[in-house]
Motif scaffolding. Structure first.
Motif: not given
Lengths: 328, 288, 247
Positions: C200, C203-204, C207-208, C222-225, C227-229
């Protein structure tokens, strides 16, 4: 900031108190000279042993080089003792820098063992190199010039010279107690890896500390040689002397400004008091006290005193921090 | 050639005793991770105990050995329990200062009890020699060498074949893991210190017929033990045997062919060289 | 190799005996960013920190800091160049006070006690440690000691700050405070690399993000990318994501 000048005032007070010694104990001048000299040399030892945390059991080598340099320059070349003292200080700091450069890559017990080995080798050289050192028969300083008409073999003169030496040693550790160099030493003592992250070069810092400690120890050794006037390797280069300096500092309180001085007063005073009961076994007190200190007061007499004061004045200081991260 | 052989063999015999002193120190370091600065004082204690037994009751030093071994183990265990165990987790300089203190107490008590003058015992075999080929062996030193061998074999048996020996080796390798296996590491440490002290005391007894003893003789043996263990690798018990023999031969040859005044320096120089160049000792890394 | 890059790690391998702790790791850190470094236990995050900060000389590969080749330079040289770090196992100087701990850091930039003390106080105020300045460091609780680690590193006046698990083990309130502090430090223009376990937080904050697994870089972005890898998800689910044997 104020703390710093309070300590300085205390140093002044201690030195003034010592100046009265010859009047209070006129029959105990020998003891007085030995106390101020050993207090000063233990303080010098403590720069490396207490402040930088590098336990040396080889400082007798530095005492010896200081003493022998003064005596040999005087006996063989007629050089006055004050130049001999300075030469001894210069020589030992060079020796210590080289010695440190070799052994400071070792940590922990290996470092301690290496200091003993180097000092022992030096003692064997002093015994065997008879042409230079007079070997086991030793050296006898028969006469010395009289600066300003002062007889250097007069115990009162020796006492005040020793006291001046102790004063200088105390000023040096006072400087350590607040300066960048002093904090670098403490950082290395507490955690060498962490110290490196703070930009401190442990090896060069320790070498400097060793050189400073050595130069001061040698100054004490030079005065000790004058006090003894006759000395040989078993007196000034013996491992027993190394151990004695270390224990004086530790029992008094290693890494504190006044610890080694307090240690010297307590230990040498006690040894003198009990001399009649124990004869040659006076180091028994050192043994018993270091066991007690290690077991019950790891910070020595000074540390024990502080703990006692804190217990009496306020509760234990272990209060967890509640960090908020806001500017107060 | 005969002279060389003579000097060499004398070195081997002396080295055997050095090895015995060093093995004790190495065992203690291996199991407890502390350097026992009082080690030589236990050698002195062994000497004076045997001296007392000989003078007051006429007990021959060799016959006193079982008593010395048992007494040494008990005394060592007691010293460990009272002085070392409470500070075992403290930084290393603490245990160094503690053992220095214990050593000072022992040597000064000896000084108090026996006086500073050198003492010796004279037995019927003190000056006996054995001749093999052209080489003369000192009788007592030869006997002590054989006893040393027996003691080392006994120790090896204890370490490898007995429950407590396995406990000590496990503690040496990894204290936490040993505790997880249900090994009482506190007992293992007490016993390691006890055995180490007993070995030191035995070497004192073995040397008594050939030496003058003074209460401060311990310091000499502490230094020898340091040299032996560093040469052999700190904590490497088998290495200490090699270290002892090397030290004995180095001293003997150095004294004969270079300078007898520097006899003690050769070992120290070798010691410094090994510390700086091969800190794990001459024989690699294995422990206990 | 962009012009705004403050640190470049190129092709770093780190071998301990038979164990390969880092394999061909490369990454680049932009001036002013917060880079998150994540990965399961034993992925090599702390090893990478030790390589970057000079505690380990990499078996292969190079590290460039501020455009200079620094591979194999000792930690104190890197500190002087402007690299500050904290340790995962907090190690403030226990016998010294909180102020003295920070003072040692600020002495890097000045030998004047007065100046060093002023800077130290400034750092103590920034980090919320000022009320505890005269306490021995050993008396602080874990949150306090972790905060002190950050304060000491900040006192060095660094350009780049390496933070090794500075929120692990803290309660949510303490964690939030530390996250806020890290943001504020970045706002002062200090580049930051954070190693963290608490997903948590990282990710928050970042920046990278760079993901390590079994000593290899398996993802970056990027964190979102990230996280879904799928590779990252697999690694965190404990499958043998990096191609090595699972445990």
């Amino acid at each position: 900031m104020r703390e710093r000048f309070k300590t300085l005032a205390w140093i002044g007070a201690v030195l003034v108190a010592f100046t009265l010694y010859p009047w209070i104990f006129p029959t105990k001048l020998n003891l007085g000279v030995v106390i101020v000299l050993f207090a000063g040399m233990a303080t010098a030892w403590d720069i490396l042993g207490g402040w930088a945390g590098q336990l040396s059991l080889g400082h007798a080598a530095l005492v010896g080089i200081g003493g022998y340099t003064l005596a040999l320059l005087s006996l063989r070349a007629g050089i006055p003792p004050w130049w001999g003292l300075l030469a001894g200080m210069a020589l030992t700091s060079v020796v210590a820098a080289m010695w440190g450069w070799i052994v400071f890559r070792l940590r922990g017990p290996y470092f301690v063992l290496s200091t003993i080995a180097v000092a022992e080798i030096l003692r064997l050289v002093a015994i065997n190199w008879k042409n230079l050192t007079g070997g086991a028969e030793g050296l006898f300083l028969r006469e010395l010039p009289r600066p300003f008409g002062l007889d250097l073999f007069d115990r009162t003169v020796e006492f005040y010279l020793g006291l001046a030496f102790l004063g200088i040693a105390l000023l040096v550790v006072w400087w350590l107690s607040w300066s960048r160099f002093g904090y670098s030493l403490q950082a290395i003592r507490e955690d060498q890896d962490s110290a490196m992250a703070m930009g401190i070069n442990p090896t060069s810092t320790k070498i400097l500390a060793f050189a400073l400690s050595a130069a001061l120890t040698a100054a004490g050794g030079s005065l000790y040689a004058i006090y003894l006037s006759f000395f040989e390797p078993h007196i000034v280069l013996d491992i027993g002397l190394s151990v004695e300096l270390a224990l004086i500092a530790y029992i008094g309180g290693a890494g504190t400004v006044f610890g080694p001085t307090i240690g010297a007063v307590v230990l040498l005073g006690a040894a003198d008091l009990f001399r009649n009961y124990f004869q040659q076994a006076n180091l028994l007190i050192y043994g018993i006290l270091i066991i007690l200190v290690v077991r019950f007061a790891p910070e020595g007499i000074v540390g024990g005193w502080h703990v006692l004061l804190r217990r009496l004045t306020r509760p234990a200081p272990v209060v967890p921090v509640e960090v908020r991260g806001e500017r107060p | 050639m005969t002279t060389f052989l003579q000097v060499f063999m004398t070195g081997i015999l002396t080295g055997g005793v050095y090895a015995l002193v060093g093995i004790g120190l190495s065992l203690i370091f291996g199991v407890m991770r502390i350097v026992n600065f009082a080690h030589g004082e236990f050698v002195a204690l062994g000497m004076y105990t045997s001296l007392l037994l000989f003078q007051s009751m006429g007990i021959d030093p060799y016959l006193a050995l079982p008593l010395i071994i048992v007494g040494g183990i008990l005394l060592g265990a007691l010293v460990e329990r009272v002085f070392i165990a409470p500070i075992i987790a403290a930084p290393e300089h603490v245990s160094i200062l503690m053992t220095v203190g214990v050593g000072l107490v022992i040597s000064n008590l000896l000084l108090f009890g026996f006086g500073a003058h050198p003492q010796s015992i004279f037995t019927w075999y003190s000056t006996k020699t054995v001749r093999v080929g052209g080489v003369t062996f000192s009788g007592p030193l030869s006997v002590s060498f054989l006893i040393t061998l027996a003691v080392i074999l006994g120790l090896y048996w204890v370490l490898t074949r007995t429950e407590i020996g396995r406990a000590m080796r496990a503690t040496a390798q990894n204290r936490d893991a040993a505790e997880l296996q249900g090994i009482n590491t506190a007992v293992a440490r007490m016993l390691a210190f006890g055995i180490g002290v007993a070995l030191a005391a035995v070497s004192g007894t073995l040397l008594l017929p050939v030496l003058y003893v003074i209460p401060t003789i311990g310091g000499v043996f502490t230094l020898k033990a340091f040299v032996v263990t560093v040469l052999g690798g700190m904590g490497n018990v088998l290495g200490a045997i090699g270290g002892g023999l090397i030290l004995g031969v180095t001293e003997s040859l150095g004294a004969a062919y270079i300078s007898s005044g520097y006899r003690d320096a050769f070992g120290l120089i070798a010691f410094l060289a090994v510390l700086l160049l091969r800190p794990a000792g001459l024989f690699g890394k294995s422990r206990v | 190799m962009s012009s705004g890059s403050i640190l470049q790690v190129e092709g770093v391998h780190q071998r301990f005996g038979g164990l390969l702790a880092l394999q061909d790791v490369s990454l680049s850190v932009e001036e002013g960013e917060i880079l998150g470094l994540i990965g399961p236990n034993g992925a090599g995050k702390t090893t990478l920190f030790n390589v970057i900060s000079g505690y380990l000389r990499p078996t292969e590969g190079s590290v460039r800091f501020l455009g200079k080749e620094v591979t194999g330079l000792p930690p104190y040289r890197l500190a002087a160049m402007g690299m500050g770090r904290t340790f995962q196992i907090v190690r403030p100087f226990p016998k010294l006070t909180v102020l003295e701990n920070v003072l040692i850091g600020s002495f890097l930039r000045t030998s004047s006690r007065r100046e060093a003390e002023d800077r130290a106080w400034e750092t103590l105020h920034l980090t919320g440690l000022a009320p505890f300045a005269s306490r021995p460091a050993a008396s602080l609780n874990l949150a306090g000691r972790k905060r002190l680690e950050i304060a000491r590193a900040l006192a060095l006046n660094p350009r780049l700050l390496l933070l090794d698990e500075v929120v692990a083990g803290l309660n949510p309130a303490e964690t939030d405070a530390t996250v806020k502090l890290i943001r504020r430090v970045r706002d002062r223009g200090i580049t930051i690399i954070v190693v963290e376990h608490v997903m948590r937080v990282i990710m928050g904050l970042s920046d990278r993000v760079v993901v390590l697994n079994y000593g290899r870089k398996i993802a970056e972005g990027k964190p979102q990318e990230v996280a879904s890898d799928p590779a990252v998800i697999a690694a965190y689910l404990g499958e043998s994501g990096g191609g090595s044997e699972g445990r």
